[in-house]
Scaffold this active site. Structure first.
Site, PDB file in Angstrom:
ATOM      1  N   LYS A 213       0.839  -1.199   0.000  1.00 47.99           N
ATOM      2  CA  LYS A 213       0.000   0.000   0.000  1.00 47.99           C
ATOM      3  C   LYS A 213       0.883   1.261   0.000  1.00 47.99           C
ATOM      4  O   LYS A 213       2.099   1.185   0.237  1.00 47.99           O
ATOM      5  CB  LYS A 213      -0.904  -0.031   1.233  1.00 47.99           C
ATOM      6  CG  LYS A 213      -1.911  -1.206   1.263  1.00 47.99           C
ATOM      7  CD  LYS A 213      -2.794  -1.092   2.517  1.00 47.99           C
ATOM      8  CE  LYS A 213      -3.757  -2.238   2.688  1.00 47.99           C
ATOM      9  NZ  LYS A 213      -4.609  -2.052   3.897  1.00 47.99           N
TER      10      LYS A 213
ATOM     11  N   PHE B  30     -15.386   3.743   8.022  1.00 47.66           N
ATOM     12  CA  PHE B  30     -14.045   4.110   7.546  1.00 47.66           C
ATOM     13  C   PHE B  30     -13.865   3.877   6.046  1.00 47.66           C
ATOM     14  O   PHE B  30     -12.760   4.008   5.516  1.00 47.66           O
ATOM     15  CB  PHE B  30     -12.962   3.360   8.343  1.00 47.66           C
ATOM     16  CG  PHE B  30     -13.152   1.860   8.412  1.00 47.66           C
ATOM     17  CD1 PHE B  30     -12.716   1.037   7.379  1.00 47.66           C
ATOM     18  CD2 PHE B  30     -13.770   1.275   9.517  1.00 47.66           C
ATOM     19  CE1 PHE B  30     -12.883  -0.331   7.437  1.00 47.66           C
ATOM     20  CE2 PHE B  30     -13.946  -0.108   9.580  1.00 47.66           C
ATOM     21  CZ  PHE B  30     -13.498  -0.915   8.535  1.00 47.66           C
TER      22      PHE B  30
ATOM     23  N   ARG C  15      -1.006 -14.404   4.987  1.00 45.56           N
ATOM     24  CA  ARG C  15      -1.782 -13.738   6.058  1.00 45.56           C
ATOM     25  C   ARG C  15      -1.020 -13.837   7.385  1.00 45.56           C
ATOM     26  O   ARG C  15      -0.992 -12.887   8.157  1.00 45.56           O
ATOM     27  CB  ARG C  15      -3.170 -14.368   6.226  1.00 45.56           C
ATOM     28  CG  ARG C  15      -4.170 -14.149   5.108  1.00 45.56           C
ATOM     29  CD  ARG C  15      -4.790 -12.783   5.015  1.00 45.56           C
ATOM     30  NE  ARG C  15      -5.562 -12.319   6.138  1.00 45.56           N
ATOM     31  CZ  ARG C  15      -6.295 -11.197   6.118  1.00 45.56           C
ATOM     32  NH1 ARG C  15      -6.374 -10.455   5.016  1.00 45.56           N
ATOM     33  NH2 ARG C  15      -6.958 -10.800   7.173  1.00 45.56           N
TER      34      ARG C  15
ATOM     35  N   THR D  25      -5.135  -7.353  11.154  1.00 47.00           N
ATOM     36  CA  THR D  25      -5.561  -6.128  10.471  1.00 47.00           C
ATOM     37  C   THR D  25      -5.165  -4.881  11.258  1.00 47.00           C
ATOM     38  O   THR D  25      -4.641  -3.916  10.702  1.00 47.00           O
ATOM     39  CB  THR D  25      -7.096  -6.153  10.284  1.00 47.00           C
ATOM     40  OG1 THR D  25      -7.452  -7.351   9.593  1.00 47.00           O
ATOM     41  CG2 THR D  25      -7.576  -4.946   9.513  1.00 47.00           C
TER      42      THR D  25
ATOM     43  N   ARG E  98       2.860  -6.260   9.511  1.00 50.66           N
ATOM     44  CA  ARG E  98       2.032  -5.150  10.003  1.00 50.66           C
ATOM     45  C   ARG E  98       2.448  -4.735  11.414  1.00 50.66           C
ATOM     46  O   ARG E  98       2.428  -3.551  11.753  1.00 50.66           O
ATOM     47  CB  ARG E  98       0.563  -5.556   9.966  1.00 50.66           C
ATOM     48  CG  ARG E  98      -0.001  -5.618   8.539  1.00 50.66           C
ATOM     49  CD  ARG E  98      -1.346  -6.303   8.487  1.00 50.66           C
ATOM     50  NE  ARG E  98      -2.055  -6.054   7.237  1.00 50.66           N
ATOM     51  CZ  ARG E  98      -3.247  -6.560   6.963  1.00 50.66           C
ATOM     52  NH1 ARG E  98      -3.857  -7.356   7.840  1.00 50.66           N
ATOM     53  NH2 ARG E  98      -3.845  -6.284   5.817  1.00 50.66           N
TER      54      ARG E  98
ATOM     55  N   ASN F 102      -1.599  -0.341   7.487  1.00 54.41           N
ATOM     56  CA  ASN F 102      -0.951  -1.627   7.781  1.00 54.41           C
ATOM     57  C   ASN F 102      -0.112  -2.150   6.618  1.00 54.41           C
ATOM     58  O   ASN F 102       0.098  -3.332   6.475  1.00 54.41           O
ATOM     59  CB  ASN F 102      -1.993  -2.641   8.258  1.00 54.41           C
ATOM     60  CG  ASN F 102      -3.189  -2.706   7.330  1.00 54.41           C
ATOM     61  OD1 ASN F 102      -3.109  -2.258   6.192  1.00 54.41           O
ATOM     62  ND2 ASN F 102      -4.278  -3.279   7.792  1.00 54.41           N
TER      63      ASN F 102
ATOM     64  N   HIS G 112      -1.828  -5.332   1.743  1.00 59.43           N
ATOM     65  CA  HIS G 112      -3.095  -6.050   1.633  1.00 59.43           C
ATOM     66  C   HIS G 112      -2.772  -7.491   1.260  1.00 59.43           C
ATOM     67  O   HIS G 112      -1.881  -7.741   0.441  1.00 59.43           O
ATOM     68  CB  HIS G 112      -3.973  -5.437   0.528  1.00 59.43           C
ATOM     69  CG  HIS G 112      -5.123  -6.334   0.163  1.00 59.43           C
ATOM     70  ND1 HIS G 112      -6.275  -6.378   0.902  1.00 59.43           N
ATOM     71  CD2 HIS G 112      -5.264  -7.253  -0.834  1.00 59.43           C
ATOM     72  CE1 HIS G 112      -7.088  -7.285   0.365  1.00 59.43           C
ATOM     73  NE2 HIS G 112      -6.498  -7.832  -0.684  1.00 59.43           N
TER      74      HIS G 112
HETATM   75  P1  IDP Z   1      -7.562  -7.078   6.038  1.00 62.05           P
HETATM   76  O1  IDP Z   1      -6.807  -6.044   5.234  1.00 62.05           O
HETATM   77  O2  IDP Z   1      -6.750  -7.586   7.203  1.00 62.05           O
HETATM   78  O3  IDP Z   1      -8.124  -8.194   5.189  1.00 62.05           O
HETATM   79  P2  IDP Z   1     -10.220  -5.884   6.067  1.00 62.05           P
HETATM   80  O4  IDP Z   1     -11.269  -6.137   7.114  1.00 62.05           O
HETATM   81  O5  IDP Z   1     -10.404  -6.507   4.727  1.00 62.05           O
HETATM   82  O6  IDP Z   1      -8.793  -6.325   6.705  1.00 62.05           O
HETATM   83  O7  IDP Z   1     -10.080  -4.310   5.942  1.00 62.05           O
HETATM   84  C1  IDP Z   1      -9.450  -3.697   4.844  1.00 62.05           C
HETATM   85  C2  IDP Z   1      -8.571  -2.559   5.323  1.00 62.05           C
HETATM   86  O8  IDP Z   1      -9.375  -1.539   5.939  1.00 62.05           O
HETATM   87  C3  IDP Z   1      -7.575  -2.941   6.423  1.00 62.05           C
HETATM   88  O9  IDP Z   1      -6.380  -3.516   5.912  1.00 62.05           O
HETATM   89  C4  IDP Z   1      -7.315  -1.610   7.108  1.00 62.05           C
HETATM   90  O10 IDP Z   1      -6.401  -0.794   6.375  1.00 62.05           O
HETATM   91  C5  IDP Z   1      -8.701  -0.957   7.053  1.00 62.05           C
HETATM   92  N1  IDP Z   1      -9.498  -1.245   8.247  1.00 62.05           N
HETATM   93  C6  IDP Z   1     -10.155  -2.407   8.554  1.00 62.05           C
HETATM   94  N2  IDP Z   1     -10.823  -2.324   9.708  1.00 62.05           N
HETATM   95  C7  IDP Z   1     -10.607  -1.063  10.171  1.00 62.05           C
HETATM   96  C8  IDP Z   1     -11.047  -0.352  11.348  1.00 62.05           C
HETATM   97  O11 IDP Z   1     -11.773  -0.875  12.212  1.00 62.05           O
HETATM   98  N3  IDP Z   1     -10.613   0.923  11.473  1.00 62.05           N
HETATM   99  C9  IDP Z   1      -9.804   1.536  10.555  1.00 62.05           C
HETATM  100  N4  IDP Z   1      -9.374   0.928   9.445  1.00 62.05           N
HETATM  101  C10 IDP Z   1      -9.760  -0.370   9.238  1.00 62.05           C
HETATM  102 MG    MG Z   2      -9.524  -8.100   3.711  1.00 64.42          MG
END
Ligand code: IDP
Ligand code: MG
Length: 167
Positions: free
Chosen positions: A10, A58, A91, A97, A108, A122, A125
């Site tokens: 990212k 968000f 992962r 996350t 991360r 983080n 992706h």
């Molecule tokens: P992942 O990237 O670990 O699969 P996802 O739930 O798919 O997690 O969320 C996508 C992206 O959205 C995350 O990588 C993070 O950057 C952001 N994100 C997810 N949940 C939150 C939150 O609760 N607060 C702020 N940002 C979030």
């Molecule tokens: Mg995801």
């Protein structure tokens, strides 16, 4: 079982010059890189990528984040890794996350942060399941950009359609 997984470095990962570190960590998996490119991310692409989160408060911020609007780096690096248990391996290396909850030795946990605005920055992706990986790889790559045949593809003839070549 062999699997494909979409990885995005990212804009924060690129801005912090972490590309080499992240690729070195991912090479621990011994998976094969079967596609890679730099991408300028449109709003449409970012919204489509995160479509499953469109009802979250968000959503607007993570769309801007993926587009590079928060980091003055309007690009991401997109890769497809392929091999045995690719999704779980990547992962696990990526970590949770929420970078504050991610194991400190994970990617991360090592490099992520939560902004004052509350976005989880983080740095990478990683697709979280096979159906998601397929949807995402088809969104980010054309079949001829991937060096193995991952999914069924069809030949399409373009008549009035021009592409660039080197002059
Ligand atoms: P992942 O990237 O670990 O699969 P996802 O739930 O798919 O997690 O969320 C996508 C992206 O959205 C995350 O990588 C993070 O950057 C952001 N994100 C997810 N949940 C939150 C939150 O609760 N607060 C702020 N940002 C979030
Ligand atoms: Mg995801």
């Amino acid at each position: 079982m062999n699997q494909a997984v979409l990885i995005l470095i990212k804009p924060d990962g690129l801005k912090k010059s972490l590309t080499g570190n992240i690729l070195a960590r991912l090479s621990e998996t011994k998976l094969e890189i079967v596609a890679a490119k730099m991408v300028r991310v449109s709003k449409e692409l970012a919204e489509e990528h995160y479509q499953h989160l469109k009802d979250k408060p968000f959503f607007g911020e993570i769309v801007k984040y993926l587009q590079g609007e928060l980091h003055d780096r309007k690009k991401v690096m997109a890769l497809v890794y392929w091999g045995e248990d690719a999704i779980k391996k990547c992962r696990d290396l990526a970590g949770a996350t929420n970078p504050e909850e991610a194991e400190s030795t994970s990617i991360r946990g090592s490099y992520g942060r939560i902004t004052t605005g509350g976005v989880y920055e983080n740095v990478i992706h990683v697709s979280s399941q096979e159906s998601e990986a397929e949807r995402e790889i088809k969104l980010w790559f054309h079949p001829d950009e991937v060096i193995v045949d991952l999914y069924l593809a069809k030949k399409v003839a373009h008549k009035e359609y021009k592409t660039y070549d080197w002059a």
